[in-house]
Every structure is written in structure tokens, then in C-alpha cells.
Design a protein around this motif. Structure first.
Motif, PDB file in Angstrom:
ATOM      1  N   SER A  37      36.095   2.724  60.194  1.00  0.00           N
ATOM      2  CA  SER A  37      34.920   2.907  59.337  1.00  0.00           C
ATOM      3  C   SER A  37      33.717   2.138  59.894  1.00  0.00           C
ATOM      4  N   GLU A  38      33.944   0.968  60.483  1.00  0.00           N
ATOM      5  CA  GLU A  38      32.852   0.192  61.073  1.00  0.00           C
ATOM      6  C   GLU A  38      32.231   0.931  62.255  1.00  0.00           C
ATOM      7  N   GLU A  39      33.068   1.522  63.096  1.00  0.00           N
ATOM      8  CA  GLU A  39      32.556   2.279  64.241  1.00  0.00           C
ATOM      9  C   GLU A  39      31.781   3.506  63.778  1.00  0.00           C
ATOM     10  N   MET A  40      32.248   4.143  62.721  1.00  0.00           N
ATOM     11  CA  MET A  40      31.555   5.303  62.171  1.00  0.00           C
ATOM     12  C   MET A  40      30.186   4.904  61.635  1.00  0.00           C
ATOM     13  N   GLU A  41      30.118   3.780  60.914  1.00  0.00           N
ATOM     14  CA  GLU A  41      28.846   3.294  60.388  1.00  0.00           C
ATOM     15  C   GLU A  41      27.886   2.933  61.507  1.00  0.00           C
ATOM     16  N   ASP A  42      28.375   2.283  62.562  1.00  0.00           N
ATOM     17  CA  ASP A  42      27.537   1.939  63.708  1.00  0.00           C
ATOM     18  C   ASP A  42      26.988   3.191  64.389  1.00  0.00           C
ATOM     19  N   LEU A  43      27.822   4.201  64.535  1.00  0.00           N
ATOM     20  CA  LEU A  43      27.401   5.449  65.173  1.00  0.00           C
ATOM     21  C   LEU A  43      26.332   6.152  64.328  1.00  0.00           C
ATOM     22  N   ALA A  78      24.289   4.687  62.138  1.00  0.00           N
ATOM     23  CA  ALA A  78      23.078   3.873  62.194  1.00  0.00           C
ATOM     24  C   ALA A  78      22.347   4.070  63.522  1.00  0.00           C
ATOM     25  N   TRP A  79      23.072   4.171  64.601  1.00  0.00           N
ATOM     26  CA  TRP A  79      22.460   4.382  65.912  1.00  0.00           C
ATOM     27  C   TRP A  79      21.731   5.726  65.962  1.00  0.00           C
ATOM     28  N   HIS A  80      22.342   6.770  65.399  1.00  0.00           N
ATOM     29  CA  HIS A  80      21.702   8.079  65.388  1.00  0.00           C
ATOM     30  C   HIS A  80      20.482   8.111  64.471  1.00  0.00           C
ATOM     31  N   VAL A  81      20.517   7.360  63.374  1.00  0.00           N
ATOM     32  CA  VAL A  81      19.374   7.306  62.467  1.00  0.00           C
ATOM     33  C   VAL A  81      18.201   6.613  63.150  1.00  0.00           C
TER      34      VAL A  81
END
Length: 57
Positions: free
Chosen positions: A44-50, A52-55
Motif C-alpha cells: 500500500s505504501e508503494e501504491m501511495e508513492d506511485l 503521489a508521483w504521478h499527481v
């Protein structure tokens, strides 16, 4: 023989860090291991980071 040479070059050049990849309509993490690739589910942390990076991109 050509495939084994290509695998050896990839083993040297590719890092062992996990990278996101879309595979079969599913986001997975992938890393290079000697002679092939290893896959695992994203945390879930990696998904959130990904996301946020795309945003921010």
C-alpha cells in the motif's frame, strides 16, 4: 546461446531494485535476479508513492 548472453548482460546492467510494472492489467513490482525476473504484489505504501508521483508529475 544468444539468450544466455543477453541474460548475462541484463544481470550486469539491471539493478536489483524493485520497479513498478503493469502486467496482465495488474500493477506489480519487478526486479532482475540472475537469469530472469522476480515479481511481487505492490504494498500500500508503494501504491501511495506511485500515485503521489504521478499527481506531482
Amino acid at each position: 546461446m544468444l539468450k544466455s548472453i543477453a541474460n548475462k548482460i541484463l544481470d550486469i546492467l539491471c539493478s536489483k531494485e524493485w520497479n513498478p510494472q503493469l502486467r496482465n492489467r495488474k500493477l506489480l513490482m519487478r526486479r532482475r535476479v540472475p537469469g530472469g525476473w522476480e515479481y511481487r504484489e505492490m504494498t500500500s505504501e508503494e501504491m501511495e508513492d506511485l500515485i503521489a508521483w504521478h499527481v506531482m508529475k
